[in-house]
Design a protein around this motif. Structure first.
Motif, PDB file in Angstrom:
ATOM      1  N   LEU A 126      -5.538 -12.609  18.614  1.00 18.53           N
ATOM      2  CA  LEU A 126      -6.520 -12.016  19.529  1.00 18.53           C
ATOM      3  C   LEU A 126      -7.709 -11.458  18.750  1.00 18.53           C
ATOM      4  CD1 LEU A 126      -4.188 -10.178  22.070  1.00 18.53           C
ATOM      5  CD2 LEU A 126      -5.720 -12.106  22.562  1.00 18.53           C
ATOM      6  N   ALA A 127      -7.403 -10.770  17.639  1.00 20.97           N
ATOM      7  CA  ALA A 127      -8.481 -10.228  16.799  1.00 20.97           C
ATOM      8  C   ALA A 127      -9.313 -11.360  16.199  1.00 20.97           C
ATOM      9  CB  ALA A 127      -7.885  -9.358  15.688  1.00 20.97           C
ATOM     10  N   ALA A 128      -8.639 -12.445  15.782  1.00 15.73           N
ATOM     11  CA  ALA A 128      -9.355 -13.575  15.191  1.00 15.73           C
ATOM     12  C   ALA A 128     -10.261 -14.262  16.209  1.00 15.73           C
ATOM     13  CB  ALA A 128      -8.363 -14.580  14.614  1.00 15.73           C
ATOM     14  N   ILE A 129      -9.802 -14.364  17.465  1.00 15.84           N
ATOM     15  CA  ILE A 129     -10.634 -14.967  18.508  1.00 15.84           C
ATOM     16  C   ILE A 129     -11.892 -14.127  18.726  1.00 15.84           C
ATOM     17  CG2 ILE A 129     -10.760 -15.459  20.983  1.00 15.84           C
ATOM     18  CD1 ILE A 129      -7.792 -16.236  20.838  1.00 15.84           C
ATOM     19  N   VAL A 130     -11.694 -12.817  18.832  1.00 14.62           N
ATOM     20  CA  VAL A 130     -12.841 -11.925  19.010  1.00 14.62           C
ATOM     21  C   VAL A 130     -13.803 -12.050  17.830  1.00 14.62           C
ATOM     22  CG1 VAL A 130     -13.568  -9.514  19.178  1.00 14.62           C
ATOM     23  CG2 VAL A 130     -11.571 -10.307  20.452  1.00 14.62           C
ATOM     24  N   GLY A 131     -13.258 -12.092  16.608  1.00 16.71           N
ATOM     25  CA  GLY A 131     -14.111 -12.187  15.420  1.00 16.71           C
ATOM     26  C   GLY A 131     -14.834 -13.510  15.318  1.00 16.71           C
ATOM     27  N   THR A 132     -14.094 -14.615  15.563  1.00 18.91           N
ATOM     28  CA  THR A 132     -14.694 -15.948  15.428  1.00 18.91           C
ATOM     29  C   THR A 132     -15.766 -16.198  16.488  1.00 18.91           C
ATOM     30  OG1 THR A 132     -12.612 -16.775  14.507  1.00 18.91           O
ATOM     31  CG2 THR A 132     -14.194 -18.406  15.278  1.00 18.91           C
ATOM     32  N   VAL A 133     -15.421 -15.911  17.752  1.00 24.41           N
ATOM     33  CA  VAL A 133     -16.399 -16.106  18.822  1.00 24.41           C
ATOM     34  C   VAL A 133     -17.513 -15.068  18.724  1.00 24.41           C
ATOM     35  CG1 VAL A 133     -16.750 -16.155  21.325  1.00 24.41           C
ATOM     36  CG2 VAL A 133     -14.667 -17.124  20.337  1.00 24.41           C
ATOM     37  N   GLY A 134     -17.134 -13.822  18.385  1.00 25.71           N
ATOM     38  CA  GLY A 134     -18.122 -12.744  18.280  1.00 25.71           C
ATOM     39  C   GLY A 134     -19.160 -13.001  17.216  1.00 25.71           C
ATOM     40  N   THR A 135     -18.748 -13.635  16.118  1.00 25.44           N
ATOM     41  CA  THR A 135     -19.712 -13.944  15.060  1.00 25.44           C
ATOM     42  C   THR A 135     -20.811 -14.859  15.582  1.00 25.44           C
ATOM     43  OG1 THR A 135     -17.971 -13.780  13.377  1.00 25.44           O
ATOM     44  CG2 THR A 135     -19.991 -14.896  12.742  1.00 25.44           C
ATOM     45  N   GLY A 136     -20.410 -15.896  16.335  1.00 22.83           N
ATOM     46  CA  GLY A 136     -21.398 -16.828  16.870  1.00 22.83           C
ATOM     47  C   GLY A 136     -22.387 -16.149  17.804  1.00 22.83           C
ATOM     48  N   PHE A 137     -21.883 -15.335  18.742  1.00 21.17           N
ATOM     49  CA  PHE A 137     -22.774 -14.645  19.675  1.00 21.17           C
ATOM     50  C   PHE A 137     -23.632 -13.600  18.953  1.00 21.17           C
ATOM     51  CE2 PHE A 137     -19.826 -16.340  22.839  1.00 21.17           C
ATOM     52  CZ  PHE A 137     -20.713 -16.717  23.839  1.00 21.17           C
ATOM     53  N   PHE A 138     -23.029 -12.908  17.976  1.00 15.07           N
ATOM     54  CA  PHE A 138     -23.751 -11.884  17.218  1.00 15.07           C
ATOM     55  C   PHE A 138     -24.934 -12.499  16.477  1.00 15.07           C
ATOM     56  CE2 PHE A 138     -24.609  -8.850  13.911  1.00 15.07           C
ATOM     57  CZ  PHE A 138     -24.265  -7.610  14.445  1.00 15.07           C
ATOM     58  N   VAL A 139     -24.658 -13.619  15.775  1.00 16.19           N
ATOM     59  CA  VAL A 139     -25.720 -14.269  15.000  1.00 16.19           C
ATOM     60  C   VAL A 139     -26.781 -14.856  15.924  1.00 16.19           C
ATOM     61  CG1 VAL A 139     -26.222 -16.158  13.394  1.00 16.19           C
ATOM     62  CG2 VAL A 139     -24.193 -14.735  13.047  1.00 16.19           C
ATOM     63  N   GLU A 140     -26.361 -15.424  17.049  1.00 12.22           N
ATOM     64  CA  GLU A 140     -27.324 -16.019  17.981  1.00 12.22           C
ATOM     65  C   GLU A 140     -28.225 -14.963  18.610  1.00 12.22           C
ATOM     66  OE1 GLU A 140     -26.290 -18.168  21.899  1.00 12.22           O
ATOM     67  OE2 GLU A 140     -26.328 -19.739  20.372  1.00 12.22           O
ATOM     68  N   ARG A 141     -27.651 -13.795  18.917  1.00  5.65           N
ATOM     69  CA  ARG A 141     -28.445 -12.736  19.551  1.00  5.65           C
ATOM     70  C   ARG A 141     -29.343 -12.007  18.549  1.00  5.65           C
ATOM     71  NH1 ARG A 141     -26.247 -11.061  24.523  1.00  5.65           N
ATOM     72  NH2 ARG A 141     -25.561 -12.964  25.590  1.00  5.65           N
TER      73      ARG A 141
END
Length: 534
Positions: free
Chosen positions: A481-496
């Protein structure tokens, strides 16, 4: 402290109360003024040691009724006497004889062959999952995927990985690591092999194939933990985990370095085919050459089996009610803070692991503008460091325990190095201006991260030996669950925000906080899960 007897002709007990053996440590014994070795050639003496005091004797009897067998228990091993501190009272057992294999025997033993096969399985496990980290770059370009959608595609593996660890851990505790690992490797190798077909069929089929890889790989680490607990005594488990996890990290190296080469020769899908077929070759050897426990292994020597049984503690004990079909006591497991210490540590480990594994090729490609092959190489170097430092950490951890450091303190030392080190290194990574400097900081972070395997990962066997599989599954589920948040979150974080640096700093802070939590609540002692009190 150990005293070698293989080259002495006699041991002179200078008096009957506190005779000395080869040093200043006292050994209490009964009336045996002198113990002599017969004059045998060295090669025969190494095969069989006969202790004589006028006639052949098979044991030394220490004060009380405690005795130790000195003959017939070894074949090729060197006999050593372990002497306790002379400050012990006469009522305590003051000495013991134990078989301590040297390095050459350790490295050629059946238990090391088993852990070597586990290391190869974990290498394939990571190679199969890391292929998409490299292939995602050309796939995204050819299909017009954004960074956030690329993160979703990469996280499809984790959605599958989320499902299986608890069920897989339960199966491991019930049926043993050999069978469950065999099924896991077979399924993830098949899914990897079929990925090219799935990608050409539809996006949904591609996501399903990667999710199936995740489902099957969810059993790998619980199987490794179970096999190590059954095959290795406590004083060797850190090294065993170090060897297995070295294979795990080398899988990253192989996947990252070979994937661009295989893609250049066989197209985008070349690595998926090669790594998928490799899994089936491994499976043939695994089924024919290993067993779930040492007493079931047809080729293990009697001396090695006796050594493992002699040194094993409660880690191989199994809860009979649970084996026969009982439901794991999830409530009682979650009621203890040491459980939460390993869950939080595993969650942070997975967060950092998958963020680095999934995004570093893209990070080097977009931040430092290196090509795909160079980005993969820069990303692979840190995992090589992790494989090397993992074994060093395992050796050091075992050494600390043998020299008297408590298991609890040893685990906390390893965990602190494994989390505080990466936290500081990632802060340094955000300041790097050149790809070589960035790779150096990343290598330091990932290399030190391997110490945490000798903290939370091996700690599972110690706090809940009879539930280590299901507890590991619970930890992996939380970590996924933490890895999903981190992996997906990185993409949205960098895009935003248009930058990786902020997310890397966040990861560094989480590492430091997780280290603090583990040091407060972790223990190396067996936890009583029969009650729910904290």
């Amino acid at each position: 402290m150990y005293y070698s007897l293989s080259s002495q002709s006699s041991i002179d007990f200078r008096n009957r109360k506190t005779p000395k053996i080869h040093g200043d440590r006292a050994v209490l014994t009964s009336y045996l003024p002198t113990v002599r070795f017969p004059s045998l050639p060295d090669r025969d003496r190494r095969k069989k040691l006969l202790l004589c005091s006028g006639r052949g004797v098979g044991a030394l009897r220490f004060d009380g009724n405690n005795s130790v067998d000195l003959c017939g228990v070894i074949q090729r091993h060197r006999l050593r006497v372990s002497c306790s501190d002379s400050r012990r009272t006469p009522g305590e057992t003051s000495a013991e004889v134990t078989v301590q294999p040297d390095f050459s025997e350790f490295i050629t033993s059946e238990r090391v062959k088993v852990v070597a096969m586990l290391a190869l399985a974990l290498a394939l496990c990571n190679a199969d999952r890391v292929v998409m980290s490299v292939a995602i770059v050309p796939l995204s370009l050819s299909r017009g995927w954004s960074k956030s959608f690329s993160g979703i595609v990469q996280s499809s593996f984790l959605w599958g990985y989320l499902i299986s660890p608890i069920a897989g851990g339960t199966l491991v505790d019930r049926y043993g690591g050999k069978v469950v690992m065999a099924w896991g490797v077979a399924l993830w190798s098949l899914a990897t092999f079929l990925t090219p077909w799935a990608a050409d069929t539809s996006l949904l089929a591609l996501l399903a194939a990667r999710a199936m890889v995740g489902v099957a790989e969810g059993v790998a680490l619980p199987c490794m933990n179970n096999m190590v607990a059954r095959w290795f005594p406590p004083t060797e488990r850190s090294r065993a985990v170090g060897i297995a996890m070295a294979g795990f990290q080398l899988g990253n190296v192989v996947g990252l370095m070979l994937s661009p080469i295989l893609m250049s020769q066989g197209g985008i899908y070349g690595p998926f085919v090669i790594f998928g077929l490799s899994g089936f070759l491994w499976l043939l050897v695994w089924l024919s050459a290993t067993s779930s426990a040492p007493d079931r292994h047809p080729q293990i020597t009697k001396s090695e089996l006796e050594y493992i049984k002699q040194k094993q503690q409660t880690s191989t004990r199994v809860n009979k009610q649970y084996i026969t079909g009982g439901i794991p006591p999830f409530g009682r497991l979650l009621s203890k803070m040491p459980t939460w210490a390993v869950i939080v540590a595993n969650s942070m480990h997975s967060w950092g692991f998958f963020v680095i594994l999934s995004w570093m090729p893209i990070y080097f490609n977009s931040v430092y503008h290196v090509n795909l092959k160079q980005a993969a190489w820069f990303s692979a170097v840190p995992w090589s460091m992790m494989a090397f430092t993992g074994y060093i950490a395992g050796f050091w951890s075992d050494l600390l325990i043998r020299r008297g450091t408590s298991i609890t303190l040893t685990r906390k030392i390893m965990q602190s190095i494994g989390f505080i080190g990466p936290g500081i290194s990632l802060i340094g990574l955000t300041t790097a201006k050149q790809p070589l400097v960035a790779s150096a900081w990343l290598s330091l972070a990932v290399g030190l991260k391997s110490f945490s395997h000798l903290g939370f990962l091996i700690n599972l066997q110690e706090i809940a030996p009879e539930y280590s599989g299901v507890l590991h599954g619970m930890c992996l589920t939380a970590g996924t669950l933490a890895a999903i948040v981190g992996t997906v979150g990185t993409g949205f974080f960098v895009e935003r925000l248009g930058s990786f640096q902020g997310f890397i700093l966040l990861t560094a802070i989480l590492y430091l906080l997780s280290a603090l939590f583990y040091n407060i609540y972790a223990t190396g002692e067996r936890v009583d899960f029969d009650t729910t009190a904290a």
